[in-house]
Design an enzyme around this catalytic site. Structure first.
Site, PDB file in Angstrom:
ATOM      1  N   ASP A   1       0.893  -1.383   0.161  1.00 42.55           N
ATOM      2  CA  ASP A   1       0.120  -0.068   0.168  1.00 42.55           C
ATOM      3  C   ASP A   1       0.931   1.332   0.059  1.00 42.55           C
ATOM      4  O   ASP A   1       1.837   1.375   0.569  1.00 42.55           O
ATOM      5  CB  ASP A   1      -0.912   0.117   1.422  1.00 42.55           C
TER       6      ASP A   1
ATOM      7  N   GLY B   1       1.746  -2.171  -5.483  1.00 43.70           N
ATOM      8  CA  GLY B   1       1.169  -3.514  -5.595  1.00 43.70           C
ATOM      9  C   GLY B   1      -0.157  -3.782  -5.000  1.00 43.70           C
ATOM     10  O   GLY B   1      -0.433  -4.898  -4.914  1.00 43.70           O
ATOM     11  N   ASP B   2      -0.682  -2.693  -4.343  1.00 43.64           N
ATOM     12  CA  ASP B   2      -1.927  -2.828  -3.591  1.00 43.64           C
ATOM     13  C   ASP B   2      -2.762  -1.495  -3.654  1.00 43.64           C
ATOM     14  O   ASP B   2      -2.391  -0.817  -4.632  1.00 43.64           O
ATOM     15  CB  ASP B   2      -1.760  -3.477  -2.146  1.00 43.64           C
ATOM     16  N   ASP B   3      -3.262  -1.268  -2.825  1.00 41.28           N
ATOM     17  CA  ASP B   3      -3.951  -0.010  -2.706  1.00 41.28           C
ATOM     18  C   ASP B   3      -3.283   1.125  -2.785  1.00 41.28           C
ATOM     19  O   ASP B   3      -2.322   1.124  -1.976  1.00 41.28           O
ATOM     20  CB  ASP B   3      -5.055   0.174  -1.376  1.00 41.28           C
TER      21      ASP B   3
END
Length: 459
Positions: free
Chosen positions: A233, A253-255
């Site tokens: 994140d 790779g995420d939020d």
């Protein structure tokens, strides 16, 4: 080090965003943020080289950083102090900041996190989580850490903090971690925090994590991690209030930005909400996550959030709210507007069945309250699904309001809805029947409800 090249597609999106926001940017909402900044004068300044640091990318400089900060502690009541990091590659393990301190990086300075896990001490789990987020027990301390601080600035001339997260991602993927991975920056129980004008790359876990904090400004930062890096994140305000996040580029790779407030029974017991949060002028891509997310750890409550002027591309979700039975808490009084999306799989996602619990002691009857969520002035092209909007049986999500939302959707079934009620106006493709009620400002959370006076002021 990652190198990011702007695509032609991104430049087109930025141009459109500038055009549609031009009239409003002259008088920006959230002007309360401008009182905080990185220009606070510090009468005392030292360079980390004065304490034996060597910027060759090989020498471990943890003791140099620690000794410099220990020395500067004596100036805390004399106007504060600055620790300057000059050009070079400064390998270090975790170190902790003090109050009334500016950590300033030269434009050619790179603070590099050690790839030896023993250089990242193990600390207690957060009380609102009850355990490490990934594993029972403790968690590794962040690279740049601090607790119970006042008036802390982390800034520079766009210097870089590199977590060298690849080794941590490998341990995570191979299930060989003993403790939860560390952040690049975590400040706890702190007030008057500014993080600005820096680039953060390759975080082992979430990059910037203010938790139990108040009066936080994150401004003009770039956060980069590979699209397949797990749970990286960008910025995660957690049980924090009076937070401003603005003018950032994030590709992880995420939020990109996700608001949290504790996990199940531990978050309910700790009862520290996240509130009064302003997010604006964000550009980025979340290949495996969402651009703007709330939850799924939201057991202490999330309220009074405004996000605007957001440009997202190449993402799994655009806007997402995540919760589950057992969470308790609430997400309410959320206003998200002026969003452009391109190549996003699901534009709007609300789920009441996200799952994941810290242990077996949570109460499955602790149901979250999700209401007064407004999303308006959204456009999207190359969108697969317009939205998946799913509440919980016996716990409908209420007053979900969409206005002026126009999505170019490729799926034959653009919306999927259950246990959700709300209102809408000018939405294409046509919404589910439960949300086709005419938009009513009396029950929909509008921009006028957002109380700027309660938000962040100068520290």
């Amino acid at each position: 080090m990652l190198t990011y090249v702007f695509s032609t597609q991104l430049l087109e999106i930025l141009t459109i965003l500038a055009i549609i926001g031009e009239s409003s940017w002259a008088a920006l909402p959230g002007s309360y943020c401008k009182e905080m900044g990185s220009s606070t004068y510090r009468p005392h300044s030292v360079s980390v080289t004065e304490f034996g640091a060597v910027g060759d990318g090989i020498t471990l400089n943890t003791k140099a950083f620690q000794n410099a900060i220990f020395y500067l502690h004596s100036f805390a009541d004399k106007g504060g102090a600055q620790l300057f990091v000059p050009a070079g590659k400064w390998l270090t393990g975790s170190f902790s900041l003090i109050s009334h301190l500016t950590l300033s990086l030269d434009k050619d300075a790179v603070i590099i996190g050690s790839m030896d896990s023993s250089d990242w001490p193990v600390i207690d789990p957060l009380p609102s989580y009850g355990r490490g987020r990934e594993l029972p027990g403790g968690r590794h301390q962040s690279l740049i850490h601090g607790s119970n601080l006042t008036d802390v600035i982390i800034t520079g001339g766009n210097g870089t903090v590199d977590g060298q997260g690849c080794v941590w991602w490998e341990w995570f993927n191979n299930h060989t971690l003993n403790y939860t991975r560390p952040h690049l920056i975590e400040l706890m129980y702190s007030k008057g925090v500014v993080i600005s004008n820096l680039t953060f790359i390759n975080s082992p876990f979430w990059a910037i994590h203010p938790v139990y904090c108040s009066q936080v400004l994150v401004q003009n930062v770039t956060i980069l991690a590979p699209p397949d890096s797990p749970n990286t994140d960008g910025i995660d305000p957690d049980s924090s209030d009076n937070v401003c996040i603005e003018d950032c580029y994030i590709s992880t790779g995420d939020d990109l930005i996700v608001i949290k407030s504790g996990w199940d029974e531990y978050g309910i017991s700790f009862a520290r909400p996240s509130s009064n949060i302003s997010i604006r002028h964000i550009v980025g891509e979340a290949n495996s996550g969402a651009g703007i997310a709330l939850g799924s750890e939201m057991s202490g409550g999330i309220s009074n959030v405004r996000a605007e002027d957001i440009c997202l591309f190449n993402s799994l979700y655009g806007i997402r709210i995540k919760t589950s039975p057992g969470r308790g808490g609430y997400v309410r009084h959320i206003h998200i507007s002026n969003v452009i999306m391109t190549n996003v799989k699901t534009a709007i996602g609300i789920t009441g069945r996200y799952g994941e619990h810290p242990d077996e002691n949570y109460d499955p009857n602790a149901l979250p309250v999700i209401d007064m969520i407004t999303i308006e002035d959204v456009s999207g092209t190359v969108i697969k699904h317009a939205g998946t909007l799913e509440g919980i049986k016996g716990d409908n999500f209420n007053s979900i309001c969409l206005s002026n939302v126009h999505l170019n959707v490729t799926s034959k079934h653009p919306w999927k809805c259950s246990y959700i009620e709300g209102f809408s106006n000018l939405v294409t493709p046509e919404l589910c029947e439960s949300l086709r009620n005419p938009y009513q400002s009396s029950v929909c959370y509008t921009a006028n409800h957002f109380d700027c006076c309660n938000l962040v002021q100068a520290a």
